[in-house]
Design a protein around this motif. Structure first.
Motif, PDB file in Angstrom:
ATOM      1  N   ARG A   1      42.164  49.755  43.280  1.00  0.00           N
ATOM      2  CA  ARG A   1      43.572  50.044  43.590  1.00  0.00           C
ATOM      3  C   ARG A   1      44.410  48.770  43.503  1.00  0.00           C
ATOM      4  O   ARG A   1      45.515  48.776  42.953  1.00  0.00           O
ATOM      5  N   SER A   2      43.900  47.680  44.042  1.00  0.00           N
ATOM      6  CA  SER A   2      44.608  46.392  43.961  1.00  0.00           C
ATOM      7  C   SER A   2      44.704  45.934  42.516  1.00  0.00           C
ATOM      8  O   SER A   2      45.747  45.439  42.069  1.00  0.00           O
ATOM      9  N   LYS A   3      43.618  46.117  41.772  1.00  0.00           N
ATOM     10  CA  LYS A   3      43.613  45.745  40.358  1.00  0.00           C
ATOM     11  C   LYS A   3      44.648  46.552  39.584  1.00  0.00           C
ATOM     12  O   LYS A   3      45.379  46.008  38.749  1.00  0.00           O
ATOM     13  N   ALA A   4      44.749  47.849  39.865  1.00  0.00           N
ATOM     14  CA  ALA A   4      45.708  48.708  39.170  1.00  0.00           C
ATOM     15  C   ALA A   4      47.140  48.260  39.427  1.00  0.00           C
ATOM     16  O   ALA A   4      47.984  48.278  38.520  1.00  0.00           O
ATOM     17  N   SER A   5      47.419  47.841  40.652  1.00  0.00           N
ATOM     18  CA  SER A   5      48.756  47.366  40.991  1.00  0.00           C
ATOM     19  C   SER A   5      49.105  46.099  40.215  1.00  0.00           C
ATOM     20  O   SER A   5      50.191  45.978  39.640  1.00  0.00           O
ATOM     21  N   VAL A   6      48.178  45.156  40.177  1.00  0.00           N
ATOM     22  CA  VAL A   6      48.407  43.916  39.430  1.00  0.00           C
ATOM     23  C   VAL A   6      48.549  44.221  37.940  1.00  0.00           C
ATOM     24  O   VAL A   6      49.469  43.717  37.272  1.00  0.00           O
ATOM     25  N   LEU A   7      47.673  45.048  37.413  1.00  0.00           N
ATOM     26  CA  LEU A   7      47.704  45.378  35.984  1.00  0.00           C
ATOM     27  C   LEU A   7      49.025  46.022  35.584  1.00  0.00           C
ATOM     28  O   LEU A   7      49.629  45.663  34.570  1.00  0.00           O
TER      29      LEU A   7
ATOM     30  N   GLU B   1      41.413  45.132  30.130  1.00  0.00           N
ATOM     31  CA  GLU B   1      40.098  45.227  30.766  1.00  0.00           C
ATOM     32  C   GLU B   1      39.677  43.906  31.418  1.00  0.00           C
ATOM     33  O   GLU B   1      38.747  43.874  32.226  1.00  0.00           O
ATOM     34  N   SER B   2      40.351  42.825  31.076  1.00  0.00           N
ATOM     35  CA  SER B   2      39.945  41.501  31.580  1.00  0.00           C
ATOM     36  C   SER B   2      40.500  41.193  32.966  1.00  0.00           C
ATOM     37  O   SER B   2      40.081  40.232  33.598  1.00  0.00           O
ATOM     38  N   VAL B   3      41.452  41.989  33.447  1.00  0.00           N
ATOM     39  CA  VAL B   3      42.125  41.664  34.710  1.00  0.00           C
ATOM     40  C   VAL B   3      41.144  41.747  35.881  1.00  0.00           C
ATOM     41  O   VAL B   3      40.454  42.745  36.058  1.00  0.00           O
ATOM     42  N   GLU B   4      41.085  40.668  36.644  1.00  0.00           N
ATOM     43  CA  GLU B   4      40.271  40.601  37.861  1.00  0.00           C
ATOM     44  C   GLU B   4      41.176  40.144  38.995  1.00  0.00           C
ATOM     45  O   GLU B   4      41.979  39.236  38.813  1.00  0.00           O
ATOM     46  N   VAL B   5      41.041  40.777  40.154  1.00  0.00           N
ATOM     47  CA  VAL B   5      41.919  40.483  41.285  1.00  0.00           C
ATOM     48  C   VAL B   5      41.077  40.072  42.490  1.00  0.00           C
ATOM     49  O   VAL B   5      40.050  40.685  42.779  1.00  0.00           O
ATOM     50  N   PHE B   6      41.536  39.036  43.173  1.00  0.00           N
ATOM     51  CA  PHE B   6      40.783  38.452  44.285  1.00  0.00           C
ATOM     52  C   PHE B   6      41.683  38.270  45.497  1.00  0.00           C
ATOM     53  O   PHE B   6      42.909  38.191  45.375  1.00  0.00           O
ATOM     54  N   SER B   7      41.062  38.175  46.654  1.00  0.00           N
ATOM     55  CA  SER B   7      41.830  37.857  47.864  1.00  0.00           C
ATOM     56  C   SER B   7      42.153  36.367  47.845  1.00  0.00           C
ATOM     57  O   SER B   7      41.624  35.607  47.033  1.00  0.00           O
TER      58      SER B   7
ATOM     59  N   VAL C   1      45.727  32.299  35.109  1.00  0.00           N
ATOM     60  CA  VAL C   1      45.470  32.457  36.543  1.00  0.00           C
ATOM     61  C   VAL C   1      46.818  32.573  37.244  1.00  0.00           C
ATOM     62  O   VAL C   1      47.785  31.935  36.837  1.00  0.00           O
ATOM     63  N   GLY C   2      46.865  33.400  38.282  1.00  0.00           N
ATOM     64  CA  GLY C   2      48.128  33.507  38.997  1.00  0.00           C
ATOM     65  C   GLY C   2      48.005  34.093  40.383  1.00  0.00           C
ATOM     66  O   GLY C   2      46.915  34.436  40.847  1.00  0.00           O
ATOM     67  N   ASN C   3      49.156  34.186  41.032  1.00  0.00           N
ATOM     68  CA  ASN C   3      49.296  34.797  42.352  1.00  0.00           C
ATOM     69  C   ASN C   3      50.126  36.066  42.208  1.00  0.00           C
ATOM     70  O   ASN C   3      51.008  36.141  41.345  1.00  0.00           O
ATOM     71  N   TYR C   4      49.862  37.037  43.070  1.00  0.00           N
ATOM     72  CA  TYR C   4      50.593  38.296  43.052  1.00  0.00           C
ATOM     73  C   TYR C   4      50.947  38.671  44.482  1.00  0.00           C
ATOM     74  O   TYR C   4      50.097  38.637  45.367  1.00  0.00           O
ATOM     75  N   VAL C   5      52.223  39.003  44.704  1.00  0.00           N
ATOM     76  CA  VAL C   5      52.689  39.410  46.030  1.00  0.00           C
ATOM     77  C   VAL C   5      52.855  40.930  46.020  1.00  0.00           C
ATOM     78  O   VAL C   5      53.810  41.440  45.435  1.00  0.00           O
ATOM     79  N   PRO C   6      51.923  41.673  46.629  1.00  0.00           N
ATOM     80  CA  PRO C   6      51.975  43.137  46.545  1.00  0.00           C
ATOM     81  C   PRO C   6      53.227  43.750  47.168  1.00  0.00           C
ATOM     82  O   PRO C   6      53.718  44.772  46.702  1.00  0.00           O
TER      83      PRO C   6
END
Length: 200
Positions: A79-85, A136-142, A166-171
Motif C-alpha cells: 500500500r505504501s509502495k502504491a502511494s509512492v509509485l 517494478e523497481s520502486v522500493e519503499v522504506f521507513s 533515492v528520495g524522501n516521500y511525505v505521505p
C-alpha cells in the motif's frame, strides 16, 4: 499625541504579522527542514578504465542507492509502495512533458515541491533524454521520521543502461524530494555531477 499612538499601533501590528509569517510556515516547509531524513549525497568521480569496460548492472546502482537509506532493512508494504509509485508517475510524466529545460519547475501539483533545483534538473535531464521510469523497481522504506518514507527507483533506456534515484516521500502531502542519483548516464562518457546537475 493621537498620531504617535497610531504609529505605535501600526508598528505593533506590523511586528505581529511578521511574527505570524515567520512561525506559521506551511507544513511541507517545516517537514523538509525539521523532519526530512538525511540521505547522503556523494559525488561520483570519473570511472577508471577498468570500470568503463565492465558493464554496470541494475544490482550495482540499486545497491548503492540502498546504502544511503536510513533504514534499508525496513521495507514497507504494498500500500505504501502504491502511494509512492502513483506520485512518482505524476512527477515523471510531468518531467517528460516539459519541452524546454529552462521551464522545469518543482510544484505542489507535480509532486516535486520538496525537490531541489539541481536534482529536479538532474532527473528532468534523464527523462528528457529517453530514460523511462521502471515501475517494478520502486522500493519503499521507513525512515527515522514518523511522517516520511524513503524510496529507491530506477530509470532505464535498456537492460544495460540503468540509473537509480533515492528520495524522501511525505505521505500526508504526497510530495517527493528526490535526493541523489547513482550511476552514469549514457548521454555522455563523462561523470555526471548529480549535486550540480552538470557533467564534469
Amino acid at each position: 499625541m493621537t498620531r504617535n499612538k497610531l504609529l505605535v499601533l501600526f508598528g505593533l501590528f506590523f511586528i505581529i504579522i511578521l511574527f505570524l509569517l515567520w512561525f506559521l510556515k506551511p507544513e511541507q516547509t517545516a517537514i523538509k527542514k525539521a523532519d526530512s531524513p538525511s540521505i547522503s549525497q556523494s559525488r561520483k568521480t570519473k570511472p577508471t578504465k577498468a570500470d568503463e569496460t565492465s558493464e554496470q548492472t541494475e544490482t550495482d546502482v540499486v545497491s548503492q542507492a540502498r546504502e544511503t537509506l536510513e533504514e534499508p532493512e525496513n521495507q514497507l508494504d504494498d500500500r505504501s509502495k502504491a502511494s509512492v509509485l502513483t506520485n512518482l508517475v505524476i512527477a515523471t510524466d510531468y518531467l517528460k512533458s516539459v519541452e524546454d529545460f529552462g521551464q522545469l519547475q518543482a510544484t505542489y501539483d507535480n509532486r516535486l515541491s520538496l525537490t531541489s533545483t539541481s536534482m529536479l534538473q538532474t532527473l528532468g535531464a534523464m527523462m528528457m533524454t529517453g530514460y523511462q521510469l521502471d515501475k517494478e523497481s520502486v522500493e519503499v522504506f521507513s525512515s527515522k521520521a514518523d511522517n516520511v518514507y524513503q524510496f529507491v527507483f530506477t530509470v532505464s533506456k535498456n537492460s544495460d543502461d540503468r540509473l537509480s534515484f533515492v528520495g524522501n516521500y511525505v505521505p500526508s502531502t504526497e510530495q517527493i524530494e528526490v535526493v541523489s542519483m547513482k550511476g552514469y548516464p549514457s548521454t555522455s562518457d563523462k561523470a555526471f555531477d548529480s549535486d550540480n546537475a552538470l557533467y564534469n
